[in-house]
Design an enzyme around this catalytic site. Structure first.
Site, PDB file in Angstrom:
ATOM      1  N   ARG A  15      34.735  32.644  29.492  1.00  0.00           N
ATOM      2  CA  ARG A  15      34.989  31.962  28.228  1.00  0.00           C
ATOM      3  C   ARG A  15      36.062  30.875  28.311  1.00  0.00           C
ATOM      4  O   ARG A  15      36.282  30.136  27.367  1.00  0.00           O
ATOM      5  CB  ARG A  15      35.352  32.988  27.146  1.00  0.00           C
ATOM      6  N   THR A  80      35.788  47.664  35.977  1.00  0.00           N
ATOM      7  CA  THR A  80      37.215  47.944  36.154  1.00  0.00           C
ATOM      8  C   THR A  80      37.466  49.152  37.059  1.00  0.00           C
ATOM      9  O   THR A  80      38.444  49.177  37.804  1.00  0.00           O
ATOM     10  CB  THR A  80      37.896  48.163  34.786  1.00  0.00           C
ATOM     11  N   GLY A 141      37.720  49.096  23.848  1.00  0.00           N
ATOM     12  CA  GLY A 141      37.397  50.503  24.017  1.00  0.00           C
ATOM     13  C   GLY A 141      38.182  51.298  22.980  1.00  0.00           C
ATOM     14  O   GLY A 141      39.333  50.995  22.697  1.00  0.00           O
ATOM     15  N   GLU A 156      33.482  52.501  25.065  1.00  0.00           N
ATOM     16  CA  GLU A 156      33.427  51.041  24.971  1.00  0.00           C
ATOM     17  C   GLU A 156      32.633  50.628  23.742  1.00  0.00           C
ATOM     18  O   GLU A 156      31.723  51.346  23.308  1.00  0.00           O
ATOM     19  CB  GLU A 156      32.781  50.462  26.236  1.00  0.00           C
ATOM     20  N   TYR A 368      66.111  -1.538  38.109  1.00  0.00           N
ATOM     21  CA  TYR A 368      65.459  -0.592  39.006  1.00  0.00           C
ATOM     22  C   TYR A 368      66.374  -0.358  40.194  1.00  0.00           C
ATOM     23  O   TYR A 368      66.687  -1.282  40.948  1.00  0.00           O
ATOM     24  CB  TYR A 368      64.089  -1.102  39.499  1.00  0.00           C
ATOM     25  N   ASN A 388      63.544  -2.366  47.470  1.00  0.00           N
ATOM     26  CA  ASN A 388      63.689  -1.351  48.512  1.00  0.00           C
ATOM     27  C   ASN A 388      62.445  -1.201  49.372  1.00  0.00           C
ATOM     28  O   ASN A 388      62.456  -0.481  50.345  1.00  0.00           O
ATOM     29  CB  ASN A 388      64.051   0.000  47.883  1.00  0.00           C
TER      30      ASN A 388
HETATM   31  C1  UD1 Z   1      38.517  46.677  29.210  1.00  0.00           C
HETATM   32  C2  UD1 Z   1      38.383  48.167  28.923  1.00  0.00           C
HETATM   33  C3  UD1 Z   1      38.498  48.389  27.424  1.00  0.00           C
HETATM   34  C4  UD1 Z   1      39.777  47.813  26.898  1.00  0.00           C
HETATM   35  C5  UD1 Z   1      39.896  46.359  27.281  1.00  0.00           C
HETATM   36  C6  UD1 Z   1      41.248  45.825  26.912  1.00  0.00           C
HETATM   37  C7  UD1 Z   1      36.885  49.057  30.632  1.00  0.00           C
HETATM   38  C8  UD1 Z   1      35.526  49.534  30.923  1.00  0.00           C
HETATM   39  N1  UD1 Z   1      37.100  48.657  29.405  1.00  0.00           N
HETATM   40  O1  UD1 Z   1      37.381  46.057  28.630  1.00  0.00           O
HETATM   41  O2  UD1 Z   1      38.443  49.778  27.137  1.00  0.00           O
HETATM   42  O3  UD1 Z   1      39.841  47.962  25.496  1.00  0.00           O
HETATM   43  O4  UD1 Z   1      39.744  46.195  28.694  1.00  0.00           O
HETATM   44  O5  UD1 Z   1      41.287  44.462  27.147  1.00  0.00           O
HETATM   45  O6  UD1 Z   1      37.765  49.125  31.472  1.00  0.00           O
HETATM   46  N2  UD1 Z   1      38.210  43.009  36.153  1.00  0.00           N
HETATM   47  C9  UD1 Z   1      38.151  42.990  37.540  1.00  0.00           C
HETATM   48  N3  UD1 Z   1      36.995  43.385  38.134  1.00  0.00           N
HETATM   49  C10 UD1 Z   1      35.918  43.789  37.446  1.00  0.00           C
HETATM   50  C11 UD1 Z   1      35.982  43.805  36.047  1.00  0.00           C
HETATM   51  C12 UD1 Z   1      37.150  43.419  35.419  1.00  0.00           C
HETATM   52  O7  UD1 Z   1      39.104  42.640  38.192  1.00  0.00           O
HETATM   53  O8  UD1 Z   1      34.911  44.130  38.079  1.00  0.00           O
HETATM   54  C13 UD1 Z   1      39.456  42.592  35.497  1.00  0.00           C
HETATM   55  C14 UD1 Z   1      39.277  41.332  34.685  1.00  0.00           C
HETATM   56  O9  UD1 Z   1      39.641  40.196  35.453  1.00  0.00           O
HETATM   57  C15 UD1 Z   1      40.255  41.538  33.553  1.00  0.00           C
HETATM   58  C16 UD1 Z   1      40.318  43.050  33.380  1.00  0.00           C
HETATM   59  O10 UD1 Z   1      39.824  43.593  34.584  1.00  0.00           O
HETATM   60  O11 UD1 Z   1      41.553  41.108  33.850  1.00  0.00           O
HETATM   61  C17 UD1 Z   1      39.534  43.545  32.206  1.00  0.00           C
HETATM   62  O12 UD1 Z   1      38.193  43.242  32.381  1.00  0.00           O
HETATM   63  P1  UD1 Z   1      37.237  42.926  31.162  1.00  0.00           P
HETATM   64  O13 UD1 Z   1      35.883  42.724  31.665  1.00  0.00           O
HETATM   65  O14 UD1 Z   1      37.840  41.882  30.327  1.00  0.00           O
HETATM   66  O15 UD1 Z   1      37.286  44.327  30.394  1.00  0.00           O
HETATM   67  P2  UD1 Z   1      36.915  44.537  28.905  1.00  0.00           P
HETATM   68  O16 UD1 Z   1      35.443  44.517  28.766  1.00  0.00           O
HETATM   69  O17 UD1 Z   1      37.701  43.640  28.051  1.00  0.00           O
HETATM   70 CA    CA Z   2      38.980  41.532  28.253  1.00  0.00          CA
END
Ligand code: UD1
Ligand code: CA
Length: 470
Positions: A15, A80, A141, A156, A368, A388
């Site tokens: 986004r 995550t 979540g 979620e 200058y 210069n």
């Molecule tokens: C996640 C949580 C949700 C919480 C929310 C808060 C999970 C399943 N859900 O959802 O409960 O309310 O965060 O913001 O954990 N990332 C990685 N690798 C991945 C996926 C994500 O490094 O494979 C990192 C992303 O860069 C980001 C963070 O993890 O910084 C969160 O990922 P995102 O996909 O935004 O999670 P949400 O769906 O927002």
């Molecule tokens: Ca997020």
């Protein structure tokens, strides 16, 4: 108990609509991820591991100056839970606590994280979740509790029932985990959910089934947990950070004429009784002394400014120093490597580059001065230019103490003007001027008496010459 910090930063940040890694976007003067790292620094962790994926090389390169960080690449990004699992090679066999953070949640404060760790230790929990209650929980979540108020699981948005969607206590995504059961449990996560991902949040239900203690810390202010998903978030969070810094600066004795237009980076320090005007930007590692007056729309980056310095409107000072009592501007441009010594004055439309202007010296108008070393009590006349650059190399100009450079002079470098010497106005100085001498280098003036009348006589009057009415 050893502390290991894991920061998730592998996501794409779709986004943001950007070619750059999300966590490298500038936020209040530094890459977003640096804010989180700074917060983490206060925790004195044994090790900090960054999980990177999208833009991994770019992120690594941007953090090259931090050999204390360990990088783990997650590719592809399967959720995550999968992200945290990637740190297993680094953390396996260790005991202690893992603090899990997101690189795109930059407002989080060290104090909050310390409270989370204390809650975790106090409860002897396997996992402690940082939560908060919000008006609009959409997208987060939800924390599902039983009648006794004990956390059961996290669901979620996309997997939640209608009733569960009504829960306003949300998962911040930040947790403390005990290392002991962590990796073995992560291996058992499945992808039977709406997004087909390995949800870290599923660990909670798993722990509860195994009777492992899960604790929560519920923050009463959700502000700190705001994440950056779009450039609108970036701007909103920048505003919050600017306001925080402005407040700290004001409480420490600096007046801000109009805080809403003032941008002061985190590392900037300002002495008491300094007054900062509208639209001023103080960037990087800038230090400003006491009793200074910085007028409107000035930008100062990585500069050291002494006490009682006046900087008039629309001046730019970068990578330079300005000593006590000096004055700069309006419309001055002080470029990298310059040093304006005590009580010196740099006036309007004066540009300095890699130049030292000695104590009490003045360059008040339209000059200058590049690659120049200028002594004390020197007067640099209006329109003086150090030439210069010969098209290939830069050459130095030395102007010794007490020299007077007449207006509109060019000093063709390399050249030295000796102590106490004078340069006549309008000179093009190509050779050194000895101490106490006058250097004059311009064509001699010749006056031709009666020239105008003679010219008129030679030529017919032009067509639309003004009529002689007197
Ligand atoms: C996640 C949580 C949700 C919480 C929310 C808060 C999970 C399943 N859900 O959802 O409960 O309310 O965060 O913001 O954990 N990332 C990685 N690798 C991945 C996926 C994500 O490094 O494979 C990192 C992303 O860069 C980001 C963070 O993890 O910084 C969160 O990922 P995102 O996909 O935004 O999670 P949400 O769906 O927002
Ligand atoms: Ca997020």
């Amino acid at each position: 108990m050893p502390l290991f910090v894991v920061i998730l930063a592998a996501g794409k940040g779709t986004r943001m609509k950007s070619g750059r890694a999300k966590v490298l976007h500038n936020l209040a003067g530094r890459p977003m991820i640096q804010h989180v790292l700074r917060t983490v620094d206060a925790l004195k962790a044994t090790k900090t591991v960054l999980v990177i994926g999208h833009g991994a090389d770019e992120v690594k390169a941007a953090l090259g100056g931090r050999p204390d960080l360990e990088f783990v690449v997650q590719s592809p990004q399967l959720g995550t839970g999968h992200a945290l699992l990637q740190t297993e090679p680094v953390l396996v066999g260790k005991s202690g606590t893992v603090l899990l953070l997101y690189a795109d949640v930059p407002l989080l404060e060290a104090g909050t994280l310390k409270r989370l760790l204390e809650t975790h230790a106090g409860a002897r929990a396997a996992a402690t979740i940082l939560t908060t209650v919000v008006e609009e929980p959409y997208g987060y979540g939800r924390i599902v509790r039983d009648e006794a108020g004990q956390v059961q699981r996290i669901v979620e948005e996309r997997d939640a029932s209608g009733e569960e969607r009504g829960i306003r206590e949300i998962n911040s995504g930040i947790y403390a985990f005990s290392l002991a059961p962590l990796f073995e449990s992560l291996h058992q996560l499945a992808t039977d959910n709406a997004q087909g991902e390995y949800y870290l949040t599923d660990l909670i239900a798993m722990y509860r089934q195994r009777n492992l203690a899960v604790a929560t810390l519920c923050l009463d202010r959700a502000d700190e947990l705001r994440g950056v998903n779009t450039r609108v978030d970036l701007a909103d969070i920048t505003t919050i950070m600017r306001a925080r810094k402005n407040r700290a600066v004001m409480l420490a004795g600096t007046t801000l004429d109009d805080p809403s237009t003032t941008a002061i980076d985190d590392d900037v320090t300002i002495g008491a009784d300094t007054i900062v005007g509208r639209g001023v930007a103080l960037e990087g590692r800038t230090t400003i002394g006491e009793g200074c007056r910085i007028h409107a729309n000035v930008r100062i980056a990585n500069a050291t400014i002494g006490d009682r310095v006046t900087i008039l409107d629309h001046s730019v000072i970068v990578d330079s120093t300005v000593a006590d009592g000096a004055a700069v501007g309006p419309f001055a441009h002080v470029r990298p490597g310059s040093e304006i010594q005590q009580d010196a004055r740099v006036g309007n439309f004066v540009e300095l580059k890699k130049t030292r202007l000695g104590r009490g010296s003045k360059a008040s108008h339209l000059a200058y001065l590049g690659d120049a070393t200028i002594g004390e009590k020197v007067n640099v006349g209006a329109g003086t230019i150090t030439c210069n650059y010969d098209g290939e190399t830069k050459h130095p100009t030395v102007i010794e103490d007490g020299v007077f450079i007449g207006s509109d002079s060019q000093l063709i470098a390399p050249v030295t003007i000796g102590k106490g010497a004078y340069v006549a106005a309008g000179s093009s100085i190509t050779d050194d001027v000895p101490a106490e001498a006058l250097g004059i280098a311009r064509a001699r003036q010749e006056n031709k008496p009666g020239w105008v009348a003679a010219r008129k006589a030679r030529r017919p009057a032009p067509k639309n010459a003004p009529k002689e009415t007197r």
